[in-house]
Design an enzyme around this catalytic site. Sequence first.
Site, PDB file in Angstrom:
ATOM      1  N   ARG A  52      35.935  40.924  35.595  1.00 27.24           N
ATOM      2  CA  ARG A  52      35.219  42.203  35.554  1.00 27.24           C
ATOM      3  C   ARG A  52      33.875  41.947  34.865  1.00 27.24           C
ATOM      4  O   ARG A  52      33.803  41.938  33.638  1.00 27.24           O
ATOM      5  CB  ARG A  52      36.066  43.194  34.757  1.00 27.24           C
ATOM      6  CG  ARG A  52      35.647  44.632  34.879  1.00 27.24           C
ATOM      7  CD  ARG A  52      36.368  45.486  33.844  1.00 27.24           C
ATOM      8  NE  ARG A  52      35.812  45.263  32.529  1.00 27.24           N
ATOM      9  CZ  ARG A  52      36.525  45.080  31.418  1.00 27.24           C
ATOM     10  NH1 ARG A  52      37.833  45.078  31.448  1.00 27.24           N
ATOM     11  NH2 ARG A  52      35.924  44.901  30.265  1.00 27.24           N
ATOM     12  N   TYR A  76      33.850  42.875  22.369  1.00 24.58           N
ATOM     13  CA  TYR A  76      35.076  42.080  22.363  1.00 24.58           C
ATOM     14  C   TYR A  76      35.015  40.794  23.183  1.00 24.58           C
ATOM     15  O   TYR A  76      35.965  40.029  23.175  1.00 24.58           O
ATOM     16  CB  TYR A  76      36.297  42.917  22.802  1.00 24.58           C
ATOM     17  CG  TYR A  76      36.131  43.632  24.140  1.00 24.58           C
ATOM     18  CD1 TYR A  76      36.360  42.966  25.333  1.00 24.58           C
ATOM     19  CD2 TYR A  76      35.751  44.972  24.184  1.00 24.58           C
ATOM     20  CE1 TYR A  76      36.216  43.620  26.541  1.00 24.58           C
ATOM     21  CE2 TYR A  76      35.598  45.634  25.400  1.00 24.58           C
ATOM     22  CZ  TYR A  76      35.829  44.963  26.572  1.00 24.58           C
ATOM     23  OH  TYR A  76      35.681  45.594  27.778  1.00 24.58           O
ATOM     24  N   HIS A 105      34.560  48.003  31.372  1.00 23.84           N
ATOM     25  CA  HIS A 105      35.740  48.639  31.969  1.00 23.84           C
ATOM     26  C   HIS A 105      35.331  49.938  32.679  1.00 23.84           C
ATOM     27  O   HIS A 105      35.757  50.220  33.790  1.00 23.84           O
ATOM     28  CB  HIS A 105      36.766  48.927  30.870  1.00 23.84           C
ATOM     29  CG  HIS A 105      37.867  49.816  31.314  1.00 23.84           C
ATOM     30  ND1 HIS A 105      38.918  49.361  32.069  1.00 23.84           N
ATOM     31  CD2 HIS A 105      38.069  51.144  31.142  1.00 23.84           C
ATOM     32  CE1 HIS A 105      39.725  50.383  32.330  1.00 23.84           C
ATOM     33  NE2 HIS A 105      39.235  51.464  31.785  1.00 23.84           N
TER      34      HIS A 105
HETATM   35  C1  LIG Z   1      50.087  54.340  30.896  1.00 22.53           C
HETATM   36  C2  LIG Z   1      48.663  54.193  30.403  1.00 22.53           C
HETATM   37  N1  LIG Z   1      48.405  53.581  29.243  1.00 22.53           N
HETATM   38  C3  LIG Z   1      47.121  53.436  28.815  1.00 22.53           C
HETATM   39  C4  LIG Z   1      46.094  53.931  29.546  1.00 22.53           C
HETATM   40  C5  LIG Z   1      44.647  53.765  29.069  1.00 22.53           C
HETATM   41  N2  LIG Z   1      43.985  52.801  29.952  1.00 22.53           N
HETATM   42  C6  LIG Z   1      43.191  53.159  30.959  1.00 22.53           C
HETATM   43  S1  LIG Z   1      42.628  51.870  31.834  1.00 22.53           S
HETATM   44  C7  LIG Z   1      43.410  50.771  30.838  1.00 22.53           C
HETATM   45  C8  LIG Z   1      43.291  49.290  31.061  1.00 22.53           C
HETATM   46  C9  LIG Z   1      43.612  48.919  32.454  1.00 22.53           C
HETATM   47  O1  LIG Z   1      43.492  47.539  32.575  1.00 22.53           O
HETATM   48  P1  LIG Z   1      43.967  46.790  33.870  1.00 22.53           P
HETATM   49  O2  LIG Z   1      45.257  47.356  34.338  1.00 22.53           O
HETATM   50  O3  LIG Z   1      43.913  45.336  33.606  1.00 22.53           O
HETATM   51  O4  LIG Z   1      42.877  47.225  34.942  1.00 22.53           O
HETATM   52  P2  LIG Z   1      41.309  46.983  34.913  1.00 22.53           P
HETATM   53  O5  LIG Z   1      40.700  48.173  34.243  1.00 22.53           O
HETATM   54  O6  LIG Z   1      41.036  45.731  34.191  1.00 22.53           O
HETATM   55  O7  LIG Z   1      40.934  46.918  36.352  1.00 22.53           O
HETATM   56  C10 LIG Z   1      44.127  51.429  29.837  1.00 22.53           C
HETATM   57  C11 LIG Z   1      44.928  50.751  28.790  1.00 22.53           C
HETATM   58  C12 LIG Z   1      46.397  54.580  30.759  1.00 22.53           C
HETATM   59  N3  LIG Z   1      45.452  55.059  31.559  1.00 22.53           N
HETATM   60  N4  LIG Z   1      47.690  54.693  31.166  1.00 22.53           N
END
Ligand SMILES: Cc1ncc(C[n+]2csc(CCOP(=O)(O)OP(=O)(O)O)c2C)c(N)n1
Length: 366
Positions: free
Chosen positions: A254, A267, A258
């Site tokens: 990425r 970070y 985010h």
């Molecule tokens: C069940 C849940 N826990 C926490 C969150 C907060 N949250 C939103 S996006 C995210 C990280 C997602 O990371 P990843 O699955 O690796 O996808 P990326 O954003 O890197 O594409 C988190 C922890 C959420 N939306 N849902």
Amino acid sequence: MDTSETRKKGKAGKADTLLTPDQLREIHRTMVRTRALEERATALQRQGRLGFYIGSLGQEAAHIGSAYALRPDDWIFAAYREGGAALLRGLPMKALVDQCFGNADDPTKGRQMPCHYAFANINYASISSPIGTQCIEATGTAMAMRIRKKDAVTISYFGDGGTSSNDFHAGMNMAAVFKAPTIFFCQNNGWAISLPVSRQTASETIADKAVAYGMPGVRVDGNDVLAVYQATREAVERARAGKGPTLIEAVTFRMGPHSTSDDPSRYRGDAETQSWKEKCPIERLRRYLEQLGEWTAEDDEKLWESARAEVQALAQTCEQTPPPPLNSMFDDVYAQLPWHLKEQRAELLRIHPPGRKQESDDYKFP
Ligand SMILES: Cc1ncc(C[n+]2csc(CCOP(=O)(O)OP(=O)(O)O)c2C)c(N)n1
């Protein structure tokens, strides 16, 4: 199978012959339009004109290459960075921009966060904020397709962080046991917001997890659109032939934050991001097309110019479109509106009669 290895050793993947130059140009064009939208949306957010945006900088090959292996009647269960897959299905870019502004033309009627798309007309299921939910939704829909004797398959997109969710494991298990025609597509982009992939799993790879559930696991170079397409096409063929699900891990990065609310400099180091810029999937496909003699620097310039002009014009139009009518918030949820919501709607219309001028700040994103 490790498609990235196959390609690194210089053996042309099958995808080289599976896609015609016109198809490659279509994929490239979609990747460029997706990137142009992200550039514009980021600028609008920084100017305070758009509340929020979730980008796919550097991940365009992973979601667009995989979506290209699907048929239009297959179902997409996206996470939130897969707007390019909708463009690939012919969705007008305007629908994405309207959704981000939450205006009267927004298919979700301003009731969702930006980038939380739902496009029923192209089998693009409503995106949920909680991570991982799409894995069980895609499994359930895949089973429904089979029960209805349709040969459509489903795909769920999620990140490395999504593999820590209960729903990823529940979806994988159920799909494997019942041979649901679905594909689990992990975009391993290294980070779940600020948490590195090393905190999501003790397995060597995400693809390894497939073994425990009893399905094939494929690790692919997520910045190589041909490899992604090939791996997904094979998984789709398997699913359609009744052989069950596949887990694909697309290894990517990425390059941006985010979301526009995130600051990755807090970070992670810049050197890592810089090193991935050299692996930009759009550049790779452009170079490949040029090597084939199917693309020129001039073609490329024209494409970028038209993509940027397209989003620039849309941003202006969609920003000027008024918000959805207030009472539309009661639409689409129930076939028959229950009494208490009827009362609430009547009360709302009493306080805010249609045609009353809205306060200018009523619809500002917090
Ligand atoms: C069940 C849940 N826990 C926490 C969150 C907060 N949250 C939103 S996006 C995210 C990280 C997602 O990371 P990843 O699955 O690796 O996808 P990326 O954003 O890197 O594409 C988190 C922890 C959420 N939306 N849902």
